[in-house]
Design a protein around this motif. Structure first.
Motif, PDB file in Angstrom:
ATOM      1  N   GLN A  65       0.843  -1.181   0.000  1.00 32.76           N
ATOM      2  CA  GLN A  65       0.000   0.000   0.000  1.00 32.76           C
ATOM      3  C   GLN A  65       0.887   1.242   0.000  1.00 32.76           C
ATOM      4  N   GLN A  66       0.397   2.315  -0.580  1.00 33.84           N
ATOM      5  CA  GLN A  66       1.186   3.545  -0.607  1.00 33.84           C
ATOM      6  C   GLN A  66       1.295   4.136   0.797  1.00 33.84           C
ATOM      7  N   LEU A  67       2.491   4.620   1.106  1.00 33.32           N
ATOM      8  CA  LEU A  67       2.746   5.289   2.380  1.00 33.32           C
ATOM      9  C   LEU A  67       2.908   6.772   2.088  1.00 33.32           C
ATOM     10  N   ALA A  68       1.930   7.558   2.497  1.00 31.09           N
ATOM     11  CA  ALA A  68       1.978   9.005   2.266  1.00 31.09           C
ATOM     12  C   ALA A  68       2.941   9.649   3.245  1.00 31.09           C
ATOM     13  N   HIS A  69       3.648  10.656   2.757  1.00 30.89           N
ATOM     14  CA  HIS A  69       4.561  11.391   3.629  1.00 30.89           C
ATOM     15  C   HIS A  69       3.768  12.083   4.728  1.00 30.89           C
ATOM     16  N   ARG A  70       4.337  12.073   5.941  1.00 37.77           N
ATOM     17  CA  ARG A  70       3.712  12.720   7.086  1.00 37.77           C
ATOM     18  C   ARG A  70       4.777  12.998   8.135  1.00 37.77           C
ATOM     19  N   HIS A  71       4.416  13.633   9.206  1.00 34.05           N
ATOM     20  CA  HIS A  71       5.376  13.958  10.260  1.00 34.05           C
ATOM     21  C   HIS A  71       5.597  12.810  11.245  1.00 34.05           C
ATOM     22  N   GLU A  72       4.613  11.933  11.399  1.00 37.52           N
ATOM     23  CA  GLU A  72       4.730  10.833  12.341  1.00 37.52           C
ATOM     24  C   GLU A  72       5.579   9.703  11.757  1.00 37.52           C
ATOM     25  N   PRO A  73       6.354   9.020  12.604  1.00 38.14           N
ATOM     26  CA  PRO A  73       7.151   7.895  12.111  1.00 38.14           C
ATOM     27  C   PRO A  73       6.267   6.702  11.755  1.00 38.14           C
ATOM     28  N   VAL A  74       6.822   5.781  10.992  1.00 42.20           N
ATOM     29  CA  VAL A  74       6.137   4.543  10.645  1.00 42.20           C
ATOM     30  C   VAL A  74       6.809   3.414  11.434  1.00 42.20           C
ATOM     31  N   GLY A  75       6.025   2.423  11.817  1.00 42.92           N
ATOM     32  CA  GLY A  75       6.570   1.291  12.556  1.00 42.92           C
ATOM     33  C   GLY A  75       7.168   0.250  11.622  1.00 42.92           C
ATOM     34  N   ILE A  76       8.303  -0.271  11.999  1.00 42.52           N
ATOM     35  CA  ILE A  76       8.896  -1.395  11.273  1.00 42.52           C
ATOM     36  C   ILE A  76       9.071  -2.514  12.283  1.00 42.52           C
ATOM     37  N   GLU A  77       8.249  -3.543  12.125  1.00 40.68           N
ATOM     38  CA  GLU A  77       8.297  -4.702  13.004  1.00 40.68           C
ATOM     39  C   GLU A  77       9.192  -5.744  12.344  1.00 40.68           C
ATOM     40  N   MET A  78      10.111  -6.331  13.119  1.00 40.48           N
ATOM     41  CA  MET A  78      11.065  -7.255  12.514  1.00 40.48           C
ATOM     42  C   MET A  78      11.347  -8.440  13.417  1.00 40.48           C
ATOM     43  N   TRP A  79      11.749  -9.545  12.777  1.00 42.35           N
ATOM     44  CA  TRP A  79      12.074 -10.770  13.474  1.00 42.35           C
ATOM     45  C   TRP A  79      13.015 -11.592  12.588  1.00 42.35           C
TER      46      TRP A  79
END
Length: 138
Positions: A65-79
């Motif tokens: 899905q498209q991620l629109a630019h914004r001021h809040e960070p995005v979460g990156i979950e990893m394992w």
């Protein structure tokens, strides 16, 4: 097992002419998240995996899905999805809550830069990555 979450800031330069995060920027986001995870390897020598040497073998990214630019960070979950004596695979979800923007995987290998050849994971590295090991669903 445990998952690591990195809150990745979005930068003005990350967006394209349509105001969405450009696809090539995702590799930088994944790198930042991976470095944040690996620096937790040890309290005083958090760079153990980097200090002893490692290389990226491959990346796979599926854009959901498209991620629109914004001021809040995005979460990156990893394992860690795969771990053997010579490689470690880290899987990721770039997401906000239930909204997944991308899924990805990076395979890394330990490398001895002084000798110019691959090496095996140390016991310390293996023990660290095992804490995040979660086998891929078939």
């Amino acid at each position: 097992m445990a998952r690591h979450v990195y809150r990745c800031p979005l930068r003005w330069a990350d967006m394209d002419v349509y105001g969405i995060v450009n696809n090539v920027v995702y590799l930088r986001y994944l790198e930042e998240a991976r470095v944040d995870l690996i620096f937790r390897m040890g309290p005083t020598e958090g760079d153990a995996f980097f200090k002893d040497g490692s290389v990226v073998v491959s990346h796979e990214i599926a854009y959901k899905q498209q991620l629109a630019h914004r001021h809040e960070p995005v979460g990156i979950e990893m394992w860690v999805s795969s771990l053997d004596s010579a490689t470690v695979a880290v899987d990721y979800e770039v997401k906000d809550g239930d909204t997944v923007y991308a899924t990805a995987s990076t395979v890394m290998a330990p490398f001895d830069f002084r000798r110019g050849r691959p090496r095996r994971l140390t016991d310390q590295e293996t023990a660290f990555f095992e804490k995040y090991l979660e086998e891929r669903a078939a």
